[in-house]
Design an enzyme around this catalytic site. Structure first.
Site, short mmCIF file in Angstrom:
data_model
loop_
_atom_site.label_atom_id
_atom_site.label_comp_id
_atom_site.label_asym_id
_atom_site.label_seq_id
_atom_site.Cartn_x
_atom_site.Cartn_y
_atom_site.Cartn_z
N GLY A 155 -6.38 -12.50 80.62
CA GLY A 155 -6.85 -13.10 81.88
C GLY A 155 -6.57 -14.59 81.84
O GLY A 155 -5.69 -15.06 81.11
N ARG A 156 -7.37 -15.34 82.60
CA ARG A 156 -7.11 -16.79 82.69
C ARG A 156 -7.25 -17.47 81.33
O ARG A 156 -6.45 -18.35 80.97
CB ARG A 156 -8.10 -17.43 83.68
N ILE A 157 -8.26 -17.08 80.54
CA ILE A 157 -8.46 -17.75 79.24
C ILE A 157 -7.34 -17.35 78.26
O ILE A 157 -6.81 -18.20 77.54
CB ILE A 157 -9.86 -17.45 78.65
N ARG A 177 -4.48 -4.26 80.08
CA ARG A 177 -4.29 -3.01 80.83
C ARG A 177 -3.14 -3.15 81.82
O ARG A 177 -2.29 -2.29 81.92
CB ARG A 177 -5.57 -2.68 81.61
N ALA A 237 -14.77 -13.86 72.62
CA ALA A 237 -15.07 -13.11 73.85
C ALA A 237 -16.52 -12.65 73.87
O ALA A 237 -17.39 -13.31 74.46
CB ALA A 237 -14.10 -11.95 73.98
N ARG A 238 -16.81 -11.55 73.22
CA ARG A 238 -18.17 -11.02 73.17
C ARG A 238 -18.38 -10.24 71.88
O ARG A 238 -17.45 -9.57 71.40
CB ARG A 238 -18.42 -10.03 74.31
N GLU A 267 -26.19 -10.68 68.66
CA GLU A 267 -26.52 -12.10 68.44
C GLU A 267 -27.81 -12.48 69.18
O GLU A 267 -28.10 -11.89 70.22
CB GLU A 267 -25.36 -12.99 68.90
N HIS A 285 -21.69 -19.14 69.34
CA HIS A 285 -21.40 -18.90 70.77
C HIS A 285 -21.29 -20.23 71.54
O HIS A 285 -22.07 -20.49 72.46
CB HIS A 285 -22.48 -17.99 71.40
N GLY A 287 -18.22 -21.32 72.84
CA GLY A 287 -16.89 -21.32 73.48
C GLY A 287 -16.78 -22.28 74.65
O GLY A 287 -15.80 -23.02 74.77
C1 GLV Z 1 -19.92 -17.24 77.84
O1 GLV Z 1 -19.96 -16.52 76.90
C2 GLV Z 1 -19.47 -16.84 79.11
O2 GLV Z 1 -19.28 -15.63 79.36
O3 GLV Z 1 -19.28 -17.71 79.96
#
Ligand code: GLV
Length: 324
Positions: A155-157, A177, A237-238, A267, A285, A287
């Protein structure tokens, strides 16, 4: 009478000032984690709420909030919100896409460099007084330049991470995908490959896909086994995308050279196995955590809330089906 809203976590004072002309604001500047019970209690009389990824807006919370019309997350991810339950109750849910892309891509790179060159572990070793002088064989890392960067989730990131690879003369491959249009692939100098090729060929694998039941443990023991033993895994990401127990086992047995993680399963609890390893870099976390970006995220969430409760379509509506 102005609508009542809750800002569920601490925010910059200017965000509260921005909200106060529109709403009766119940804030949480003490930053107490409210959890399900706290949210149920504080949302009983609220029309809107600004939430963070740590606030579980589940079906139980929604059932206890009969006046709630909008849940505005200050995050791009929204897996803390039960979207289906919101939609059933006619509640709008929003996120903050775009404003955090570059900051999160920067952190992905910081972690990539840190794990490649043992930045954290060598610093801890130095601080502990172990350094007795230069040695040719100390802290031999992995070259980043001319290596293969693999991105799962483009995606964008993901694209922002890929664009930064140009300066390191890297080969960039990705799996998503859906394939990017040719002009976007060209802008990132990235080539689409299937997931197995991505796992087998990446020297650095950066995970950038949203969490959902479909992405749960998408990197588990079988996937880690396909990776090069010299490779590094980076997750901004997660938690839950990676099977943390499987990753710890691969790192412990040096079936993977290193990992750098900003997110974890369950977490802020951490699998204690990570703390025993010297080939993993851990951050809490962060980011999107630059001052400018966190402010932009909170303002975006505030503007979504203002729009939602004044009868306008919020710019970042996620469950678009609630908008009639
Ligand atoms: C941070 O984890 C977000 O989803 O922006």
């Amino acid at each position: 009478m102005k609508p009542r809203i809750l800002v569920a976590r601490e925010v910059f004072p200017e965000v509260l000032e921005h909200l106060r002309p529109h709403f009766e604001v119940d804030d949480n500047q003490a930053d107490v984690i409210l959890g399900v019970d706290g949210l149920k209690r504080r949302l009983a009389d609220k029309a809107g709420v600004m939430t963070a990824v740590s606030d579980p807006v589940n079906a139980e919370v929604i059932a206890a909030a009969p006046h709630l019309k909008a849940v505005c997350n200050f995050a791009v991810g929204y897996n803390n919100i039960d979207l289906a339950a919101c939609t059933r109750a006619g509640i709008m849910a929003t996120n903050t896409p775009g404003v955090l892309d570059d900051t999160t891509a920067d952190l992905a790179w910081a972690l990539l460099m840190a794990t490649a060159r043992h930045i954290q572990t060598s610093e801890h070793w130095l601080r502990a007084g172990h350094w007795k002088g230069f040695r040719m064989m100390d802290w031999l890392g992995t070259d980043v330049h001319h290596a293969t960067l693999g991105i799962l989730g483009m995606g964008r990131i993901g694209q922002a991470v890929a664009r930064r690879a140009l300066g390191f003369d890297m080969r960039v491959i990705y799996h998503n995908r859906s394939r990017l249009p040719a002009e976007k692939e060209a802008a990132c100098r990235a080539t689409w490959v299937d997931k197995e090729t991505l796992l087998r060929e990446a020297d650095f694998l950066v995970l950038l896909l949203p969490y959902s039941p479909a992405s749960h443990h998408i990197i588990g023991a079988a996937e880690l086994a396909l990776m090069k033993p010299t490779a590094h895994l980076i997750n901004v990401a997660r938690g839950g995308i990676v099977d943390d127990a499987a990753l710890i086992s691969a790192l412990r047995q040096r079936r993977l050279s290193g990992a750098a993680l900003d997110v974890f399963e369950g977490e802020p609890a951490l699998n204690p196995g990570f703390l025993e390893l010297d080939n993993v870099t851990l951050t809490p976390h962060i980011g999107s955590s630059s001052r400018a970006t966190r402010l932009a995220m909170a303002m975006t969430a505030a503007n979504n809330l203002i729009a939602a409760l004044s009868g306008q379509r919020p710019p970042n509506l996620v469950n678009t089906e609630v908008w009639k």
